[in-house]
Design an enzyme around this catalytic site. Structure first.
Site, PDB file in Angstrom:
ATOM      1  N   LYS A  64       0.851  -1.208   0.000  1.00 23.34           N
ATOM      2  CA  LYS A  64       0.000   0.000   0.000  1.00 23.34           C
ATOM      3  C   LYS A  64       0.876   1.244   0.000  1.00 23.34           C
ATOM      4  O   LYS A  64       1.879   1.306   0.726  1.00 23.34           O
ATOM      5  CB  LYS A  64      -0.896  -0.040   1.238  1.00 23.34           C
ATOM      6  CG  LYS A  64      -1.893   1.110   1.345  1.00 23.34           C
ATOM      7  CD  LYS A  64      -2.715   0.973   2.624  1.00 23.34           C
ATOM      8  CE  LYS A  64      -3.747   2.063   2.775  1.00 23.34           C
ATOM      9  NZ  LYS A  64      -4.532   1.924   4.029  1.00 23.34           N
ATOM     10  N   SER A 139      -9.355   1.976   3.296  1.00 24.59           N
ATOM     11  CA  SER A 139      -8.528   2.684   2.342  1.00 24.59           C
ATOM     12  C   SER A 139      -7.536   1.775   1.589  1.00 24.59           C
ATOM     13  O   SER A 139      -6.953   2.215   0.592  1.00 24.59           O
ATOM     14  CB  SER A 139      -7.738   3.778   3.063  1.00 24.59           C
ATOM     15  OG  SER A 139      -6.953   3.217   4.099  1.00 24.59           O
ATOM     16  N   SER A 163      -9.434  -0.320   7.552  1.00 26.64           N
ATOM     17  CA  SER A 163      -8.954  -0.287   6.163  1.00 26.64           C
ATOM     18  C   SER A 163      -8.289  -1.541   5.640  1.00 26.64           C
ATOM     19  O   SER A 163      -7.939  -1.593   4.459  1.00 26.64           O
ATOM     20  CB  SER A 163      -8.008   0.886   5.967  1.00 26.64           C
ATOM     21  OG  SER A 163      -8.758   2.054   5.852  1.00 26.64           O
TER      22      SER A 163
HETATM   23  N1  GLN Z   1     -12.598   4.678   7.010  1.00 27.93           N
HETATM   24  C1  GLN Z   1     -11.844   5.071   8.156  1.00 27.93           C
HETATM   25  C2  GLN Z   1     -11.368   6.485   7.997  1.00 27.93           C
HETATM   26  O1  GLN Z   1     -11.682   7.087   7.029  1.00 27.93           O
HETATM   27  C3  GLN Z   1     -10.713   4.125   8.397  1.00 27.93           C
HETATM   28  C4  GLN Z   1      -9.584   4.306   7.459  1.00 27.93           C
HETATM   29  C5  GLN Z   1      -8.408   3.436   7.806  1.00 27.93           C
HETATM   30  O2  GLN Z   1      -8.522   2.429   8.486  1.00 27.93           O
HETATM   31  N2  GLN Z   1      -7.261   3.858   7.352  1.00 27.93           N
HETATM   32  O3  GLN Z   1     -10.702   7.018   8.809  1.00 27.93           O
END
Ligand code: GLN
Length: 472
Positions: A64, A139, A163
Site C-alpha cells: 500500500k 482505504s 482499512s
Molecule cells: N474509514 C476510516 C477512515 O476514514 C478508516 C480508514 C483506515 O482504516 N485507514 O478514517
C-alpha cells in the site's frame, strides 16, 4: 501458501512468478487501477533470491502506498507527495524483503488512508474486481483489489479504523489487522498514530500467516512495538475451534444493515458451531460511541501528523513570496477535500477551550470501549461479527455525504480504538454476487488463535477460493 510451496518445491521460479504477476498487472490493471506504481525491474530482484532458502524466497507482493519502500515513489494517494522518493524502507516491508519477498509495486489508497472506498485517492479510484462499477472498499482498496484479481498472492495494507478488514470484505479476500504495537509503524506515513496498524491481505488465512510471522516484533524505531507477553508467545494452535467459546455481540447486528450481510455472517457463525465451537451471545454496550469517538480522535491525531507537509520538507512546493504563502498554497492546493476536512475537525477538537469537551472526553469513552472488550474476553476466546453493514457500494454513491461514508465504519472502528486484532474472512455473496466478509476479533496478541479459527472455517468452506470473472 500454495505459491510459496511451489517455489520451495522448485515447481516454479521466483522470476517466472514475478513475471507472471507483472503480466497480469499489465493485462488487468488498466480496468482495475489497483496500482499507483509498478516496478518493472522486479524480476531481476526475484532472480537474486532464487536460490536462497529464505522463508519467503521469491514471493511477489504489493505494498500500500502509505508505506515507504526505498527506490519506489510514495504518494500516500496525495498530490502533496507527488514525486516523493523515500530514502528508506518501512520496517514491516524490510522484514519481508529480508525474508525473500519481492515487492512488485505500490497500491492505491484513499489519500493518507482517510476513507472507506479508495475514492479519496488523488490518483483516481480503484475498481472492485467483482463489479467494476463498485468500490473495492478502503482505504487499502488497491491491495484488496490486487489480491482478489490475482495480481499478487498477498499485499500489505494498513488499518486505522477498518482499512484492511473492510476492503477484504468488499473484495472477497482475507486480511489480518494485527494487535496495535505488534507490527512496527516505522516507515508508515502516520494517520492516527494511536490507531494505525500494518497488516496483510491474501486470499486465504494460510496466505496471511507466513507474511504475518515475518512482520511482527519489537522494533527500536517504533517505541510502541512490543513482543507478545511470554505466556502468549509459544502457543501453537491447531486449526480447530473445538472447545472454543465464540462471542456474538448483539450490538453488531443493527437495524438498516443489509439483510444478506447479516444472513451470511450468521451462517458462518453456524459453521463454527458445527465445527465444535460454543456460540455465546455477548454485549459490548459502548459500541454505539465508537463512531463519534473515532471521528474525534483520528482527525485530531491526523491534524498533528499532517502538519509536517508544509512545502518545505518533502516535495513539491507552491508559491514563493514568503513562508506563509508557501504553507497556504502548498497545503491548500495539494491536500484533497477529505484530508482538509479532517485537519479542520481535528484542529478544532484539539483547540484550547474545546480540548476537554471533545478530545479529552473521547479518550475517556475510548477507555470504556476497551473495557467492554476486556470484559468479554474474560469469558470468550474470540468475537465473531460482520465487518460492514453493506457489500461494496457503487462508485460515487456516497457523493458529497461524508457522514454516510463514516457510517460504513461502525463495525470496524471498535477494534482499533481498543487495540485488538481482527481477522477478515470471506463468508459468501449477496444476490448481486458481491462478497461478504466476517471479522473475528480477539484479545491483544491473540492473532494465532484467530488464525486457528479462520483456518478451521476455511477448511470447512470454500468462499476464499471463489475468484471474480475478469475478462481478458
Ligand atoms: N474509514 C476510516 C477512515 O476514514 C478508516 C480508514 C483506515 O482504516 N485507514 O478514517
Amino acid at each position: 501458501m500454495k505459491m510459496l510451496k511451489d517455489l520451495q518445491d522448485g515447481k516454479t521460479t521466483s522470476r517466472a512468478q514475478t513475471e507472471a504477476c507483472l503480466a497480469r498487472v499489465e493485462a488487468l490493471d488498466p480496468s482495475l487501477h489497483a496500482f499507483l506504481h509498478v516496478d518493472k525491474t522486479a524480476p531481476e530482484r526475484a532472480e537474486q533470491v532464487e536460490t536462497s532458502d529464505l522463508p519467503l524466497a521469491g514471493l511477489p507482493i504489493a505494498v500500500k502506498d502509505v508505506l515507504m519502500v526505498e527506490g519506489m515513489p510514495a504518494t500516500c494517494g496525495s498530490k502533496i507527495l507527488e514525486g516523493f522518493m523515500p530514502p528508506f524502507t518501512a520496517t514491516a516491508v524490510q522484514k519481508l524483503i529480508d525474508a525473500g519477498a519481492v515487492v512488485i509495486g505500490k497500491t492505491n489508497t484513499d489519500e493518507y488512508a482517510m476513507g472507506s472506498s479508495t475514492e479519496n485517492s488523488a490518483y483516481g479510484v480503484t475498481h472492485n474486481p467483482w463489479n467494476l462499477d463498485r468500490v473495492p472498499g478502503g482505504s487499502s482498496g488497491g491491495s484488496a483489489a490486487a489480491v482478489a484479481a490475482g495480481l499478487v498472492p498477498a499485499a500489505l495494507g494498513t488499518d486505522t479504523g477498518g482499512s484492511i478488514r473492510q476492503p477484504a470484505s468488499f473484495c472477497g479476500v482475507s486480511g489480518i489487522k494485527p494487535t496495535y504495537g505488534r507490527v512496527s509503524r516505522y516507515g508508515l506515513a502516520a494517520y492516527g498514530s494511536s490507531l494505525d496498524s500494518v497488516g496483510v491481505l491474501g486470499r486465504s488465512v494460510d496466505d496471511l500467516v507466513p507474511l504475518f510471522e515475518q512482520m511482527v516484533g519489537k522494533d527500536p524505531m517504533d517505541a510502541t512495538t512490543v513482543d507478545p507477553p511470554e505466556r502468549m508467545a509459544e502457543r501453537p494452535f491447531a486449526s480447530t475451534v473445538r472447545g472454543m467459546r465464540i462471542g456474538v455481540p448483539a450490538e453488531y447486528f443493527v437495524e438498516g444493515m443489509q439483510a444478506e450481510v447479516e444472513g451470511r455472517v450468521r451462517e458462518a457463525i453456524g459453521v463454527l458451531e458445527a465445527l465444535g465451537a460454543e456460540i455465546v451471545p455477548i454485549n459490548l454496550p459502548h459500541t454505539e460511541y465508537a463512531l463519534p469517538v473515532y471521528y474525534i480522535l483520528a482527525p485530531a491525531e491526523a491534524s498533528a501528523n499532517l502538519a509536517r507537509y508544509d512545502g518545505i520538507r518533502y516535495t513539491p512546493r507552491e508559491g514563493s513570496k514568503d513562508l506563509q504563502e508557501v504553507y497556504h498554497l502548498t497545503r491548500g492546493k495539494r491536500f484533497g477535500a477529505e484530508v482538509e476536512r479532517r485537519i479542520m475537525l481535528g484542529t478544532y477538537a484539539l483547540s484550547a477551550g474545546y480540548y476537554d469537551a471533545y478530545y479529552g472526553k473521547a479518550q475517556k469513552v475510548r477507555r470504556l470501549i476497551r473495557s467492554d472488550f476486556e470484559k468479554a474476553f474474560e469469558s470468550v476466546d474470540a468475537i465473531a461479527a460482520p465487518i460492514a453493514p453493506t457489500v461494496a457500494f457503487e462508485i460515487g454513491s456516497h457523493g458529497d455525504d461524508p457522514l454516510s461514508m463514516y457510517l460504513e465504519d461502525i463495525f470496524t472502528l471498535p477494534a482499533n480504538l481498543a487495540g485488538m486484532p481482527g481477522l477478515a474472512v470471506p463468508v459468501g455473496f449477496d444476490g448481486d454476487k458481491m462478497p461478504i466478509g466476517m471479522q473475528l476479533m480477539g484479545a491483544p496478541f491473540s492473532e494465532e488463535k484467530l488464525f486457528a479459527i479462520g483456518r478451521a472455517y476455511q477448511g470447512a468452506t470454500d468462499w476464499h477460493e471463489s475468484k471474480p470473472e475478469l475478462s481478458k
